[in-house]
Design an enzyme around this catalytic site. Sequence first.
Site, PDB file in Angstrom:
ATOM      1  CE1 TYR A  95      -4.425  -1.123  -0.078  1.00 51.34           C
ATOM      2  CE2 TYR A  95      -3.320  -3.021   0.860  1.00 51.34           C
ATOM      3  CZ  TYR A  95      -4.405  -2.462   0.237  1.00 51.34           C
ATOM      4  OH  TYR A  95      -5.494  -3.247  -0.068  1.00 51.34           O
ATOM      5  CD  GLU A 138      -6.805  -6.004   0.925  1.00 53.31           C
ATOM      6  OE1 GLU A 138      -7.302  -5.265   0.052  1.00 53.31           O
ATOM      7  OE2 GLU A 138      -5.620  -5.903   1.298  1.00 53.31           O
ATOM      8  CE1 TYR A 191     -10.907 -13.719  -6.883  1.00 53.06           C
ATOM      9  CE2 TYR A 191     -13.242 -13.633  -7.440  1.00 53.06           C
ATOM     10  CZ  TYR A 191     -12.113 -13.042  -6.892  1.00 53.06           C
ATOM     11  OH  TYR A 191     -12.202 -11.786  -6.344  1.00 53.06           O
ATOM     12  N   PRO A 386     -10.267  -6.284 -14.302  1.00 51.26           N
ATOM     13  CG  PRO A 386      -8.818  -4.613 -14.998  1.00 51.26           C
ATOM     14  CD  PRO A 386      -9.449  -5.893 -15.453  1.00 51.26           C
TER      15      PRO A 386
END
Length: 390
Positions: A95, A138, A191, A386
């Site tokens: 980040y 996350e 996925y 995206p």
Amino acid sequence: MLTQAQKAIIQATVPLLESGGETLARHFYALMFETHPEVRALFNQTHQATGDQARALANSVLMYARHIDDLSPLTPLVSRIVNKHVALQILPEHYPIVGNCLLQSIREVLGADVATDEVLQAWGVAYQQLADLLIGKEEQLYEQNAAQPGGWRGSRRFRIDSIKQESQDVRSLTLVPADGGPILHYQAGQYIGVRLMIEGEEVRRNYSISNRANGRSLRITLKHVPNGRASGHLHERQIGDELDIFPPAGDFILGEDKVPVVLLTAGIGITPAIPLLEEALEQQRQVHFLHATHNSQTLTFGTFLAQQAGLQDRMTLKLCFSQPLAHDGPDAVGHIDSHCLRSWLPAGDTFHVYVLGPTGFMANMKALLLEHGVTDDRIHYECFGPHKTL
């Protein structure tokens, strides 16, 4: 925390982002890849070349600026970004790289007269606020994946256990853990991330899981894209080869209301629809499976779909071929259009539609569904590249 003055500065940049956001995003990516080549593997270079990644970033930044006072409308977008990050293993140390390059790009593209120190400071605080939000969410997913029986964090070696040619240019790879252990329970529609080494360069890609969780194996089904670096590499793999796999992620899953389901797919978009179909049938739901492809040679999972439709009185299967062969007998020829939907959609207004396929197909289907009175909250879609807003 952002002050009201800083929020006002962010909101004042909305017109600039509307007109020049994509230029800013392209500059940002070029700068980041030049100064931090170690992060290239985290980004699909094909999407870079087409501009899709830049457009997606520009749209995300614009949406963030528009909703800086109240981020709650961005919850679905944040969820999808978080899941894609987890599947690719974006970590907290990435980040600051993004933040520094973004601020530098704002200064260089807009110029010092517009991107003043005050503007950069406001965007710096805003970016850190967003980064902290994403990092926190996350980390929750990373911990959840690792804590489950059969779960893991980071990469895990999987061995190709079997290979099946599903159609003309599509094949399935069934993967089992090289350590012989179990696999965590994942949800239909999710996925995985795959890390590859191609000609000495690391490449990461996300692939839909095309089978339901069984604790022993998982399957990915991929199309060999012409000049596709990752797909070509994977199509050359043999039984016994090993791959680095990241834990499952994704929020494109069936709702819990048990209403009828329409699976509206095209091309390789069919892959995550297969486990969604199986789950919906197991839940005793009515399923309408509508699929578009060129012809029987490009029809993936055709035999499986026909078998399920023959066995299940709750399943309706409709096929549309744009380039049918002489022996093909599709339900429609050409493309799925308004007439097809009028004939094929279930009656009533309680069903939900899950749309998967190329972006143009999904955008067209969404427009047609809205014309037919299907409300936006009942239309769900997953972008393979995206994230885009249709």
